[in-house]
Design an enzyme around this catalytic site. Structure first.
Site, PDB file in Angstrom:
ATOM      1  N   SER A 139       0.858  -1.192   0.000  1.00  0.00           N
ATOM      2  CA  SER A 139       0.000   0.000   0.000  1.00  0.00           C
ATOM      3  C   SER A 139       0.887   1.232   0.000  1.00  0.00           C
ATOM      4  O   SER A 139       2.028   1.185   0.473  1.00  0.00           O
ATOM      5  CB  SER A 139      -0.872   0.020   1.259  1.00  0.00           C
ATOM      6  OG  SER A 139      -1.488   1.278   1.415  1.00  0.00           O
ATOM      7  N   TYR A 152      -1.590  -0.377  10.479  1.00  0.00           N
ATOM      8  CA  TYR A 152      -1.879  -0.751   9.084  1.00  0.00           C
ATOM      9  C   TYR A 152      -0.691  -0.394   8.178  1.00  0.00           C
ATOM     10  O   TYR A 152      -0.154  -1.236   7.464  1.00  0.00           O
ATOM     11  CB  TYR A 152      -3.164  -0.081   8.582  1.00  0.00           C
ATOM     12  CG  TYR A 152      -3.394  -0.395   7.113  1.00  0.00           C
ATOM     13  CD1 TYR A 152      -3.677  -1.695   6.711  1.00  0.00           C
ATOM     14  CD2 TYR A 152      -3.275   0.587   6.127  1.00  0.00           C
ATOM     15  CE1 TYR A 152      -3.845  -2.013   5.359  1.00  0.00           C
ATOM     16  CE2 TYR A 152      -3.453   0.280   4.783  1.00  0.00           C
ATOM     17  CZ  TYR A 152      -3.731  -1.025   4.409  1.00  0.00           C
ATOM     18  OH  TYR A 152      -3.890  -1.342   3.081  1.00  0.00           O
TER      19      TYR A 152
HETATM   20  P1  NDP Z   1     -11.655  -5.968   0.383  1.00  0.00           P
HETATM   21  O1  NDP Z   1     -12.113  -5.786   1.786  1.00  0.00           O
HETATM   22  O2  NDP Z   1     -12.594  -5.705  -0.717  1.00  0.00           O
HETATM   23  O3  NDP Z   1     -11.024  -7.427   0.203  1.00  0.00           O
HETATM   24  C1  NDP Z   1     -10.208  -7.980   1.201  1.00  0.00           C
HETATM   25  C2  NDP Z   1     -10.058  -9.476   0.954  1.00  0.00           C
HETATM   26  O4  NDP Z   1      -9.188 -10.019   1.960  1.00  0.00           O
HETATM   27  C3  NDP Z   1     -11.380 -10.220   1.052  1.00  0.00           C
HETATM   28  O5  NDP Z   1     -11.465 -11.137  -0.014  1.00  0.00           O
HETATM   29  C4  NDP Z   1     -11.273 -10.984   2.371  1.00  0.00           C
HETATM   30  O6  NDP Z   1     -11.927 -12.237   2.249  1.00  0.00           O
HETATM   31  C5  NDP Z   1      -9.762 -11.199   2.473  1.00  0.00           C
HETATM   32  N1  NDP Z   1      -9.331 -11.438   3.852  1.00  0.00           N
HETATM   33  C6  NDP Z   1      -9.340 -10.582   4.901  1.00  0.00           C
HETATM   34  N2  NDP Z   1      -8.877 -11.206   6.007  1.00  0.00           N
HETATM   35  C7  NDP Z   1      -8.582 -12.486   5.637  1.00  0.00           C
HETATM   36  C8  NDP Z   1      -8.084 -13.616   6.323  1.00  0.00           C
HETATM   37  N3  NDP Z   1      -7.785 -13.589   7.635  1.00  0.00           N
HETATM   38  N4  NDP Z   1      -7.901 -14.769   5.630  1.00  0.00           N
HETATM   39  C9  NDP Z   1      -8.184 -14.817   4.311  1.00  0.00           C
HETATM   40  N5  NDP Z   1      -8.664 -13.794   3.614  1.00  0.00           N
HETATM   41  C10 NDP Z   1      -8.869 -12.633   4.270  1.00  0.00           C
HETATM   42  O7  NDP Z   1     -10.388  -4.998   0.241  1.00  0.00           O
HETATM   43  P2  NDP Z   1      -9.328  -4.766  -0.945  1.00  0.00           P
HETATM   44  O8  NDP Z   1      -9.608  -5.590  -2.114  1.00  0.00           O
HETATM   45  O9  NDP Z   1      -9.218  -3.309  -1.115  1.00  0.00           O
HETATM   46  O10 NDP Z   1      -8.015  -5.266  -0.205  1.00  0.00           O
HETATM   47  C11 NDP Z   1      -7.116  -6.210  -0.758  1.00  0.00           C
HETATM   48  C12 NDP Z   1      -5.710  -5.823  -0.351  1.00  0.00           C
HETATM   49  O11 NDP Z   1      -5.403  -4.554  -0.885  1.00  0.00           O
HETATM   50  C13 NDP Z   1      -5.490  -5.706   1.158  1.00  0.00           C
HETATM   51  O12 NDP Z   1      -4.240  -6.278   1.467  1.00  0.00           O
HETATM   52  C14 NDP Z   1      -5.461  -4.187   1.387  1.00  0.00           C
HETATM   53  O13 NDP Z   1      -4.703  -3.843   2.505  1.00  0.00           O
HETATM   54  C15 NDP Z   1      -4.815  -3.741   0.111  1.00  0.00           C
HETATM   55  N6  NDP Z   1      -4.997  -2.342  -0.287  1.00  0.00           N
HETATM   56  C16 NDP Z   1      -6.255  -1.818  -0.460  1.00  0.00           C
HETATM   57  C17 NDP Z   1      -6.383  -0.502  -0.886  1.00  0.00           C
HETATM   58  C18 NDP Z   1      -7.711   0.165  -1.061  1.00  0.00           C
HETATM   59  O14 NDP Z   1      -7.775   1.406  -1.004  1.00  0.00           O
HETATM   60  N7  NDP Z   1      -8.783  -0.566  -1.274  1.00  0.00           N
HETATM   61  C19 NDP Z   1      -5.204   0.306  -1.216  1.00  0.00           C
HETATM   62  C20 NDP Z   1      -3.955  -0.348  -0.961  1.00  0.00           C
HETATM   63  C21 NDP Z   1      -3.865  -1.621  -0.550  1.00  0.00           C
HETATM   64  P3  NDP Z   1     -12.813 -12.927   3.379  1.00  0.00           P
HETATM   65  O15 NDP Z   1     -13.404 -11.844   4.229  1.00  0.00           O
HETATM   66  O16 NDP Z   1     -13.820 -13.727   2.609  1.00  0.00           O
HETATM   67  O17 NDP Z   1     -11.824 -13.792   4.108  1.00  0.00           O
HETATM   68  C1  8X3 Z   2      -5.115   1.575   1.493  1.00  0.00           C
HETATM   69  C2  8X3 Z   2      -4.807   2.907   0.912  1.00  0.00           C
HETATM   70  O1  8X3 Z   2      -4.588   5.375   1.457  1.00  0.00           O
HETATM   71  O2  8X3 Z   2      -6.167   4.098   2.781  1.00  0.00           O
HETATM   72  O3  8X3 Z   2      -3.963   0.848   1.702  1.00  0.00           O
HETATM   73  O4  8X3 Z   2      -3.812   3.825   3.129  1.00  0.00           O
HETATM   74  S1  8X3 Z   2      -4.833   4.103   2.127  1.00  0.00           S
END
Ligand code: NDP
Ligand code: 8X3
Length: 252
Positions: A139, A152
């Site tokens: 991120s 985070y």
């Molecule tokens: P979502 O919440 O849409 O998706 C998160 C996914 O992670 C879900 O499929 C969830 O599945 C899974 N997950 C969470 N905890 C667990 C666990 N303990 N075991 C297995 N699976 C898990 O968020 P995003 O798609 O945005 O997030 C995906 C990644 O991107 C994360 O690592 C996040 O930190 C990162 N990210 C997101 C950003 C944003 O602004 N959206 C920006 C930068 C990075 P389930 O609940 O079914 O287990």
């Molecule tokens: C998620 C993006 O800007 O919320 O990793 O940290 S931000």
């Protein structure tokens, strides 16, 4: 033989979009996450076009992760690309008012979970060799501080450094490692971070052009399909409508 991608957190957001993108490009899928109903629905849809294996898996449970990877069906054993995507942010408030359990959940998922899956799949990736990749979802929060990011952002700084360090150890194996570090993207991320506050999530994405999950899925596919001899170490991807801001100053 088709290539195989193993995706963690495939039930939503980036992971879900990656499943669709890689399937469109003819890759076989191993999709994992905790919500079985969603995995089942995605598998039903995408298995119309490519082989799909789905398995519930909590990345923070190292025994479960090892068992899932150990018991992959023969047709899904030669994984070409691991997408370590499962992750979450919790508690957007200042550190001093955060529940300790929320910090632990982020560490257990974003750090220990990513390490669990990587450790279990490394022998496979090394065996398959040239052209394989590990794509770790970091991120911008891993590089840039902001209020309420606390643990985070620190977990995503771990993702960056672990990705770099892995590259040192994997030199000569043909396995590539990339930290894809997105900025603001509209997924269920903020709904999870605010523990279900849909209005807060809507407000964050309103009136701006955040990244879409598909943007990051396309980026993952690009990284995974570069010529074997190319490794992108880290890729920071922000929407055009996001940039840095000035330092904060406390005044008496
Ligand atoms: P979502 O919440 O849409 O998706 C998160 C996914 O992670 C879900 O499929 C969830 O599945 C899974 N997950 C969470 N905890 C667990 C666990 N303990 N075991 C297995 N699976 C898990 O968020 P995003 O798609 O945005 O997030 C995906 C990644 O991107 C994360 O690592 C996040 O930190 C990162 N990210 C997101 C950003 C944003 O602004 N959206 C920006 C930068 C990075 P389930 O609940 O079914 O287990
Ligand atoms: C998620 C993006 O800007 O919320 O990793 O940290 S931000």
């Amino acid at each position: 033989m088709s290539k195989i991608v193993f995706i963690t957190g495939a039930t939503s957001g980036f992971g879900r979009a990656a499943a669709t993108k890689f399937a469109q490009e003819g890759w076989s899928l191993i999709i994992t996450g905790r919500r079985e109903d969603r995995l089942q629905a995605i598998a039903e849809e995408l298995s119309q076009s490519v082989p799909v294996h789905y398995q519930t898996m909590d990345v923070s449970d190292k025994e479960q992760v090892a068992a899932v990877i150990e018991s992959l069906p023969d047709a899904f054993k030669d994984v070409t690309c691991l997408i370590n995507n499962a992750g979450l942010a919790l508690a957007p408030q200042p550190s001093q008012s955060v529940e300790l359990d929320d910090w632990h959940t982020m560490i257990d998922t974003n750090i220990k979970g990513l390490v669990n899956v990587t450790h279990a799949l490394l022998p496979t990736l090394i065996r398959v060799g040239n052209g394989t990749s590990i794509i770790n979802v970091g991120s911008i929060a891993g590089a840039w501080p902001y209020p309420g990011s606390h643990v985070y952002g620190a977990t995503k700084a771990f993702v960056k450094q672990f990705s770099y360090n892995l590259r040192c150890d994997l030199l000569g194996t043909g396995v590539r490692v990339t930290d894809i570090a997105p900025g603001i993207a509209e997924t269920e991320f903020t709904l999870v971070r605010t523990k279900g506050d849909q209005a807060a999530s809507d407000a964050l994405y309103q009136g701006t052009r955040a990244l879409a999950a598909q943007d990051i899925a396309n980026t993952m596919f690009y990284v995974a399909t570069l010529p074997d001899h190319m490794n992108i170490n880290r890729m920071e991807v922000m929407p055009t409508d996001q940039a840095w801001s000035l330092f904060a100053i406390h005044r008496q």
